[in-house]
Write an enzyme that holds these catalytic residues in place. Structure first.
Site, PDB file in Angstrom:
ATOM      1  N   GLU A 367       0.834  -1.200   0.000  1.00 23.19           N
ATOM      2  CA  GLU A 367       0.000   0.000   0.000  1.00 23.19           C
ATOM      3  C   GLU A 367       0.869   1.250   0.000  1.00 23.19           C
ATOM      4  O   GLU A 367       0.473   2.281  -0.555  1.00 23.19           O
ATOM      5  CB  GLU A 367      -0.950   0.000   1.204  1.00 23.19           C
ATOM      6  N   HIS A 398       5.641 -26.607   3.640  1.00 15.94           N
ATOM      7  CA  HIS A 398       4.722 -27.631   3.139  1.00 15.94           C
ATOM      8  C   HIS A 398       3.664 -27.027   2.214  1.00 15.94           C
ATOM      9  O   HIS A 398       2.657 -27.673   1.917  1.00 15.94           O
ATOM     10  CB  HIS A 398       4.055 -28.346   4.312  1.00 15.94           C
ATOM     11  N   LYS A 522     -12.977   2.362  -2.996  1.00 14.02           N
ATOM     12  CA  LYS A 522     -14.099   2.694  -2.111  1.00 14.02           C
ATOM     13  C   LYS A 522     -15.194   3.431  -2.874  1.00 14.02           C
ATOM     14  O   LYS A 522     -16.388   3.156  -2.708  1.00 14.02           O
ATOM     15  CB  LYS A 522     -13.606   3.566  -0.956  1.00 14.02           C
TER      16      LYS A 522
END
EC number: 5.3.1.9
Length: 559
Positions: A367, A398, A522
């Site tokens: 960001e 894994h 937004k």
């Protein structure tokens, strides 16, 4: 910078480009073989951390040229401007003063004619009063019962930082106080909150609404649901005016840079904590946004967290560039991204308490530096922030280590681990077993970085192997060892990465303190939600979006 003076036109950048041509085919194993003492020359210590950068594909000459690039970008002056409170956030025309949040009370920092330190410590004092009241069992809900559960409602910087630190410092939870459990709900779909509302007692649940703007829809949606839940169960659906007032006063704390919006929402001014426009959300855990941390570990440990970060701030400000931990960490990244074409970065903590550290850094780095426009509005012709992801190292072994060892992608890795753990476990037998597990974890951490470096040569046998059992190695990595994972060393670790981000942003000439891409998302989401609810205006959208909305509407009509 104008187009003609952008950093990639500088002599230092051009020298690095030429130097990289001769380094691309150099294998890490040869760097260790050709120069004894390679590890010592690329390892530094500070603030309880050991930073080993020797497993990067660079020589002394490389670092000298990178330091010249940093000086070409006026990095030393940029560090001064950051910590002096100058307006380094150019697009929003304000300082970025998260470092002020961890200044000691005797310090002074005058920003545009006002000393900010007294206000910072007034907020810390108000936090302390709230924490002590909860830990004494004196913060009581509307029915008079002591609060037992605190739910932080926030998203992004109002969630990831406090969540990460609270989990990392769980060992430091005070034992001689009234126990308060800390929880986090961030998802706008309400799934996290819904789980809590089915299990918690409304009479003993306190909500902390954390939002810098106090307009974030994710947080306010959860907050409205929480308020309705409390009113239904404690205030006759809100019809009992007296009880409604008590519920709002005793079951909500607000944390925001907008006190007027907190008041409009109904939060009692006595239970409001403020922070400032000059603190970015992803840099805000050091102040009022850190209330859940303080509730979890106590104010003394919270202040130790601040002290560790401040120690790294001083190191960053005062240490010459060639020995400066954030600078060196940043330059390793610049070298990989811009000159060796390594554009993926994995964060691999080898300690379960750092489970959320990679998620925290995803926001901090991507960001902040996920930008493609310089401070002068020019398109960057060079790469900036790499794609960053990670997981606990033992689990990642894994999951995606196969790609690291034998895939086609070059990936930079950060291995992070504490040197010591479990010293304070009281039972000797249990302590011995846990220390053995920690030793196993450290062995895996060091071994994995070694195999990524050496490839086949790390194996004990040089017998011929089929291609599918060959390992090329030559993957660059950093190893960060903490003396112990304590509030102080965690503070230093977080600040190390904050300052690394700033160094890289300075060299790339981008602004790490805004997030206009987030703001656009937004805005578009709000417009789409209105169309979804009203079923009007879809004709203004693209064909794919209209088709997806049709699927949703058809499903709604079928129920």
């Amino acid at each position: 910078m104008s187009q003609s003076t952008m950093i990639h036109h500088s002599e230092a950048w051009q020298a690095l480009t030429q130097h990289a041509d001769g380094m691309r085919n150099v294998h890490l194993k040869s760097l260790f073989a050709e120069a004894p003492g390679h590890h010592a020359r690329f390892t530094r210590r500070g603030a309880g951390l050991t930073l080993d950068l020797s497993k990067h594909r660079w020589r002394d000459e490389t670092l000298t040229k990178l330091l010249a690039l940093a000086r070409e970008a006026n990095l030393e002056r940029a560090i001064e401007r950051l910590q002096n409170g100058e307006r380094v956030n150019l697009s929003e025309d304000r300082p970025a003063l998260h470092t002020a949040l961890r200044l000691p009370p005797e310090a002074s920092l005058v920003v545009e004619g006002e000393d900010v330190v007294p206000d910072v410590h007034e907020t810390l004092a108000r936090m302390q009063a709230m924490v002590e009241k909860c830990h004494a069992g004196q913060w009581r809900g509307a029915t008079g019962k002591a609060i037992t559960d605190v739910v932080n409602l926030g998203v992004g910087g109002s969630d990831l930082g406090p969540l990460m630190v609270t989990h990392a410092l769980a060992d430091y939870r005070p034992r001689d106080v009234h126990q308060v459990d800390i929880h986090f709900a961030s998802t706008m779909d309400g799934s996290q909150l819904a789980d809590y509302l089915t299990r918690f007692n409304p009479a003993t649940t306190l909500f902390v609404l954390s939002s810098k703007s106090f307009t974030t829809i994710d947080t306010l949606s959860n907050a409205s649901t929480a308020r309705d839940w409390l009113m239904t169960r404690l205030a006759d659906g809100g019809r009992d005016a007296g009880m409604r007032e008590v519920v709002m006063r005793q079951h909500f704390i607000g944390v925001s840079a907008k006190p007027e919006r907190m008041s409009e929402w109904g939060i009692d001014p006595r239970h409001q904590l403020r922070f400032w426009e000059w603190v970015g959300g992803r840099y805000s855990l050091w102040g009022a946004i850190g209330l859940p941390i303080a509730l979890a570990v106590g104010m003394e440990n919270f202040r130790e967290l601040l002290a560790g970060a401040h120690e790294m701030d001083r190191h960053f400000r005062d240490t010459p560039l060639e020995d400066n931990l954030p600078v060196l960490l940043a330059l390793a990244g610049i070298w990989n991204v811009n000159f060796l074409d390594v554009r993926a970065h994995s964060i691999l903590p080898y300690d379960g308490r750092l489970e959320y550290f990679a998620s925290y850094l995803e926001q901090l780095e991507m960001e902040s530096n996920g930008k493609s426009v310089t401070n002068d509005g020019e398109i960057t012709p060079y790469s900036t922030c790499p794609v960053l992801w990670g997981q606990l190292g033992p689990n990642a072994q894994h999951a995606f280590y196969q790609l690291l060892h034998q895939g086609t992608q070059a990936v930079e890795c950060d291995f992070i681990a504490p040197v010591r753990r479990y010293d304070r476990v009281e039972d000797p037998a249990t302590r011995a077993h846990l220390k053995a597990q920690h030793r196993l974890t450290l062995a895996n951490c060091i071994a994995q970085s070694r195999v990524l470096m050496l490839g086949d040569e790390a194996l004990p046998s040089d017998a011929p192997r089929p291609s599918h059992k060959r390992y090329r190695g030559n993957q660059p990595s950093t190893t960060l060892l903490l003396d112990r994972l304590t509030p102080r060393t965690l503070g230093a670790l977080i600040a190390l990465y904050e300052h690394k981000v700033f160094v890289q942003a300075t060299i790339w000439d981008i602004n790490p303190f805004d997030q206009w891409g987030v703001e656009l998302g937004k805005q578009i989401a709000s417009e789409t939600e209105q169309i979804l609810a009203s079923r009007r205006g879809a004709e203004t959208l693209d064909d794919s979006s209209r088709g997806l909305l049709d699927v949703v509407w058809q499903a709604q009509d079928a129920t």
